[in-house]
Design a protein around this motif. Sequence first.
Motif, PDB file in Angstrom:
ATOM      1  N   GLY A 161     -11.572  10.709   2.214  1.00 42.78           N
ATOM      2  CA  GLY A 161     -10.139   9.893   3.239  1.00 42.78           C
ATOM      3  C   GLY A 161      -9.266  10.057   2.789  1.00 42.78           C
ATOM      4  O   GLY A 161      -8.310  10.050   4.197  1.00 42.78           O
ATOM      5  N   GLN A 201     -14.806   9.285  -2.756  1.00 46.15           N
ATOM      6  CA  GLN A 201     -14.226   8.585  -1.325  1.00 46.15           C
ATOM      7  C   GLN A 201     -12.443   9.114  -1.173  1.00 46.15           C
ATOM      8  O   GLN A 201     -12.794   8.977   0.347  1.00 46.15           O
ATOM      9  N   ARG A 249      -4.020   8.902   2.417  1.00 48.50           N
ATOM     10  CA  ARG A 249      -4.040   9.917   3.599  1.00 48.50           C
ATOM     11  C   ARG A 249      -3.339  10.482   4.223  1.00 48.50           C
ATOM     12  O   ARG A 249      -3.721  11.722   4.477  1.00 48.50           O
ATOM     13  N   ASP A 297      -7.760  -1.672  -4.473  1.00 46.21           N
ATOM     14  CA  ASP A 297      -8.874  -1.702  -4.326  1.00 46.21           C
ATOM     15  C   ASP A 297      -9.119  -0.299  -4.079  1.00 46.21           C
ATOM     16  O   ASP A 297      -8.313   0.595  -3.503  1.00 46.21           O
ATOM     17  N   THR A 298     -10.238   0.961  -4.183  1.00 49.37           N
ATOM     18  CA  THR A 298     -10.023   1.606  -4.031  1.00 49.37           C
ATOM     19  C   THR A 298      -9.472   1.914  -2.188  1.00 49.37           C
ATOM     20  O   THR A 298      -9.218   3.593  -1.950  1.00 49.37           O
ATOM     21  N   ALA A 299     -10.436   1.627  -1.325  1.00 46.87           N
ATOM     22  CA  ALA A 299     -10.096   1.259   0.257  1.00 46.87           C
ATOM     23  C   ALA A 299      -8.720   1.588   0.359  1.00 46.87           C
ATOM     24  O   ALA A 299      -8.443   2.603   1.086  1.00 46.87           O
ATOM     25  N   VAL A 324      -7.141   4.934  -1.165  1.00 45.74           N
ATOM     26  CA  VAL A 324      -7.793   6.252   0.258  1.00 45.74           C
ATOM     27  C   VAL A 324      -6.969   5.795   1.241  1.00 45.74           C
ATOM     28  O   VAL A 324      -6.301   7.252   0.957  1.00 45.74           O
ATOM     29  N   ALA A 325      -6.452   4.415   1.433  1.00 43.22           N
ATOM     30  CA  ALA A 325      -5.058   4.500   3.139  1.00 43.22           C
ATOM     31  C   ALA A 325      -4.015   4.797   2.258  1.00 43.22           C
ATOM     32  O   ALA A 325      -3.330   5.135   3.621  1.00 43.22           O
ATOM     33  N   LYS A 347       0.810  -0.930  -0.057  1.00 43.57           N
ATOM     34  CA  LYS A 347       0.171  -0.059  -0.023  1.00 43.57           C
ATOM     35  C   LYS A 347       0.943   1.453  -0.660  1.00 43.57           C
ATOM     36  O   LYS A 347       0.479   2.619   0.058  1.00 43.57           O
TER      37      LYS A 347
END
Length: 508
Positions: free
Chosen positions: A270, A266, A242, A233-235, A238-239, A136
């Motif tokens: 986020g 999102q 941040r 994925d999008t989550a 976004v994380a 990530k």
Amino acid sequence: MFYDATEASEPVLAFNSFRFFPARRLLYEDDRPLRLGSRAIDILHVLLERAGETVTKDQLIARAWPNTVVEEGNLRVHVAALRRTLGERHIENVVGRGYCFITPVVRSEAGQVAHTAHAAQALPLSGEQSTMAQAKTVYLPQSDGLPPCATRIFGREQTVATLQQQLSERRFVTIVGTGGMGKTTAALAAAERMQTHWRQGTVFVDLAPLTRAEQVPQALAAALVMERPAAMDTAAIVAALRSHHLLLILDSCEHVLEAVSLLAEQILHGAPGVRLLATSREPLRAEGEWVHRLPALELPPEPAPGAGAPPLTMAQAMEYAAVQLFAERVQASAAGLALGDPEAPQIADICRRLDGIPLAIELAAARVELLGIRGLVARLDDCCYLLKGGRRTAKVRHRTLEATLDWSYDLLGESERKLLHRLSVFRRRFSLEEALSIGADNREGLEQAMDALSSLVSKSMLATVSDTGAARYRMLETTRSYAAAKLAESGEHDVILTHYVALGGAPL
């Protein structure tokens, strides 16, 4: 609110009027960001770190091409690029050994400069302790994150200034306009002028090649140089974003609108340090979106009716951005062709008939060498047939005017296409009542025709006209020519033309 590179506390290596920011891999001359390729940035970083020392060719190659065997000629090419950018006096060739950066370098926050490019670029997630933390991590793009602009832009100074103001006040701006209007060019110009506002710079995401909505997060992850972008994925994205402070340009959103809208919302919720600049042929209709409709290039006015008015001169015509663009592209494709006062009225007419659309004007100018100005005017009625043969390096949908219109047409629903065909009979501005009379087969079809009309306006296939208090519309001539050909193919031409004449329209 904004980050300013001139006031940053991050490490910086400065020499003469240049400043290099290792953490963001950006080079500035005064306040102007300079574009360098990834390898040149790596080579410059090493030379600045070891200013005054001889850095061997092997050491430079190992830094710029890790784990790769390359010829020494590759190194010479990138050193030559650095010298063209910086000037010849900074980098000295040490014969038989390597290179030395001989200009004194001032280091701020000494000891904090990253020792490797990846260590400087990698920005770990705060609080992210999962086993996916490495995947990530965002490795920001090398150079300034923007694709190069091969040509200068015309008539967009006010637009670019407005976009800068909007981005300073809002987190999400979408540039909307018909195909070929120059949305991407305007976005890149605004982003380039605001490079110093974003701590991690700008990331450009080209969505045009995508064929499925689920590819949108993957495209963004790839643009952010994340590990294993196909698995993101999008989550997760976004994380990862941040704690970042950057501008995301989401280019060509119209065919994946829903997916981009969800992604944008999102990110806005986020990742508070991220701002979005999108380009699309219709608004995303997402929360927080501010729409900027891109106008056509400024055109010379229609000649005054009646005899006695002096003809337009070339000097007068060149006061308008559309003519400036046409003249430059003519000179680029037909060098030596003189454009003088006798051609000025015809050139103004060409630009007006092409509605001030930059792509259409460029494509038309490329035909002047073959047809001449008069021949081009005579053949403009068949816009789509004439305006073919654009730059080979352009995106596929921008290589011809027909391809650009095909791209928009393919995104229309059946009722929208049917109405577009029928409205092509109007060579003039028309009212809401006229549009519905032509578009609806019966009273029950009025609501469907109204929805289709609204959609065509939203998708930049129709333009609204504010010359009276009542709603009025017009179709760009290039679009009308394209739609008229579709009407002829549909089998409805004679029926619709009869209806049009009954409304008081002149026979076509």
